[in-house]
Scaffold this motif. Structure first.
Motif, PDB file in Angstrom:
ATOM      1  N   LYS A  70      -2.564  -0.719  -2.968  1.00 45.50           N
ATOM      2  CA  LYS A  70      -3.701   0.003  -2.393  1.00 45.50           C
ATOM      3  C   LYS A  70      -3.252   1.436  -2.118  1.00 45.50           C
ATOM      4  O   LYS A  70      -2.072   1.665  -1.843  1.00 45.50           O
TER       5      LYS A  70
ATOM      6  N   ALA B 129       0.846  -1.202   0.000  1.00 47.46           N
ATOM      7  CA  ALA B 129       0.000   0.000   0.000  1.00 47.46           C
ATOM      8  C   ALA B 129       0.872   1.239   0.000  1.00 47.46           C
ATOM      9  O   ALA B 129       2.024   1.206   0.431  1.00 47.46           O
TER      10      ALA B 129
ATOM     11  N   ASP C 209      -8.804   3.251  -1.759  1.00 48.10           N
ATOM     12  CA  ASP C 209      -9.231   2.029  -1.095  1.00 48.10           C
ATOM     13  C   ASP C 209     -10.220   2.282   0.053  1.00 48.10           C
ATOM     14  O   ASP C 209      -9.917   3.023   0.998  1.00 48.10           O
TER      15      ASP C 209
END
Ligand code: HPA
Length: 345
Positions: free
Chosen positions: A268, A143, A200
Motif C-alpha cells: 500500500k 505499506a 491507498d
C-alpha cells in the motif's frame, strides 16, 4: 600572430571515461544476480538487527529536509548503505545514507525509514532508485509512506501546505523512464500492474483523521496530484503552465519510481508532499514592448532595470521543510499508529 597550438590527442581511449549520464533500465543486473543481491542485502541488514526489528511493518521514505522523521524512532538502529549489498550512496546535500530501524508510537510498531533516497538526476538507473523499496517489501513491509518536498503549481496552496497525493502524472514513465522496464520479476509482481489505484484510499483517510486529531488547522493538509520530472533543472515557465494545465498540483523530482515499484510489489502507498516553494508561472516581460517604450521615450522609471524573476532554489526547499518537519513527523507517526499500531493490516 601565430595560431595557438592545440594538443593532438592520438588515442581517444586515453581520455577520462565519463559515466553514462542517462539512467537506463537496460543496464540492470540479470534476474539471477538481482535475486542474489536481494538475498545478500537481507542478510546484511538482519544480521545487525534484534529479532523484533527484522520484519518492519511500514517503510518510510524521508524526503529533502524530512530526515528528522527517524529521530522519533525508539531503540533506533542505523544500517549505513555502504554495509548493505546493492545500495548506492545518495549525493544530495541534506540527505544521509542509511536505513534507520526502530519502533514507532505508543504501540511500538516496528518500522524502517530510508534516509537518503536515490534520484534519476544523480545518474542512478531506476532499478537502483527503487532498490530500497524492494528491500522494504522483502523485509515484510505492508505499506510504504513516502514523503517529499515539492513545488506548488496550484495557487490555492501556500508554502507549508502538506498534500496527500491522490494520483500522479509521470511524463518520464509515459515516454521512456519506468523502473519496471526490462525483464519482469514475477516473484515481486505482475508484468502489467495498474496504477489507477496507486494511492491507498484508507491510508489517505487516516491522514485526514490524524490531522484532525493532531489539531492541524484546516488547509494545512490537502489533496492533490503530483507530477514527476526527472530534474535536476527546475521547470521553465512554459513547463510550469503545461503541468498545471495537465492537472498537477505539485511537481517534484522523486517519488513516482518508488510508488511504481511499491505498487508492483503489492505494497500500500501513501505519499505526503510538502510544498516548499511556489511555481505558479509569472507573466513574461516582453523585450519587444520594452524596446518600443525605449524608442518612444515612454519607459517608466525603474522599468529599465532588470527585475529578477523569483526562481526556485534548493536552500528555499530545505528551509521550508525544516519549518514543517515537526508536523510531518507527528502526522506520519499518528497515521502509522492508527493503521498499523494494533494487529497487522
Ligand atoms: N520543482 C521540482 N522539484 C522540486 C521543486 C520544484 O519547484 N521544489 C522541490 N522539489
Amino acid at each position: 600572430m601565430s595560431k595557438p597550438q592545440l594538443p593532438i590527442i592520438a588515442d581517444l581511449s586515453a581520455l577520462p571515461r565519463i559515466p553514462d549520464p542517462v539512467p537506463s533500465p537496460s543496464n540492470e543486473p540479470s534476474l539471477d544476480d538481482l535475486t542474489l543481491q536481494f538475498t545478500q542485502a537481507l542478510s546484511d541488514i538482519r544480521s545487525k538487527l534484534p529479532k523484533e526489528l527484522q520484519n518492519p511493518k511500514v517503510g518510510i521514505v524521508c524526503g529533502s529536509g524530512l530526515q528528522g522523521l527517524a529521530e522519533i524512532l525508539q531503540d533506533r538502529i542505523e544500517v549505513p548503505y555502504n554495509e548493505i549489498t546493492g545500495f548506492g550512496e545518495s549525493t544530495v546535500r541534506g540527505h544521509q545514507s542509511c536505513l534507520s530501524f526502530g519502533f514507532l508510537g505508543p504501540s511500538r510498531t516496528p518500522v524502517v525509514a530510508q534516509l537518503g533516497r536515490f534520484h534519476a538526476y544523480e545518474g542512478f538507473p531506476l532499478h537502483q532508485v527503487v532498490y530500497p523499496i524492494r528491500i522494504m517489501k522483502l523485509l515484510g513491509c505492508k505499506a510504504s509512506i513516502i514523503t517529499n518536498a515539492a513545488g506548488g503549481l496550484n495557487e490555492q496552496n501556500k508554502v507549508g501546505t502538506i498534500l496527500t497525493i491522490l494520483d500522479h502524472i509521470s511524463l518520464p514513465s509515459m515516454t521512456s523512464m519506468n523502473p519496471l522496464i526490462g525483464q519482469n520479476r514475477e516473484t515481486l509482481g505482475p508484468r502489467f500492474p495498474p496504477m489507477s489505484d496507486a494511492y491507498d484510499f484508507e491510508l489517505r483517510k487516516q491522514a485526514f483523521r490524524s490531522a484532525r486529531e493532531l489539531g492541524f488547522e484546516k488547509g494545512v493538509l490537502k489533496e492533490g496530484v503530483y507530477a514527476w520530472v526527472a530534474g535536476p533543472t527546475y521547470e521553465t515557465k512554459a513547463e510550469q503552465r503545461f503541468l498545471r494545465a495537465a492537472g498537477a498540483d505539485a511537481v517534484g523530482m522523486s517519488t513516482v519510481p518508488e510508488v511504481i515499484a511499491a505498487r508492483h510489489a503489492g505494497m500500500k502507498v501513501l505519499v505526503l508532499s510538502l510544498i516548499t516553494n511556489i511555481v505558479v508561472a509569472t507573466p513574461y516581460r516582453s523585450a519587444e514592448d520594452a524596446v518600443d517604450a525605449e524608442v518612444n521615450g515612454t519607459t517608466k522609471e525603474g522599468e529599465e532595470e532588470e527585475k529578477e524573476d523569483e526562481v526556485a532554489n534548493h536552500q528555499e526547499v530545505l528551509d521550508a521543510s525544516a519549518k514543517r518537519a515537526d508536523d510531518m513527523r507527528a502526522l506520519v507517526e499518528k497515521i502509522i499508529e492508527k493503521s498499523y499500531g494494533g494487529e497487522a493490516k
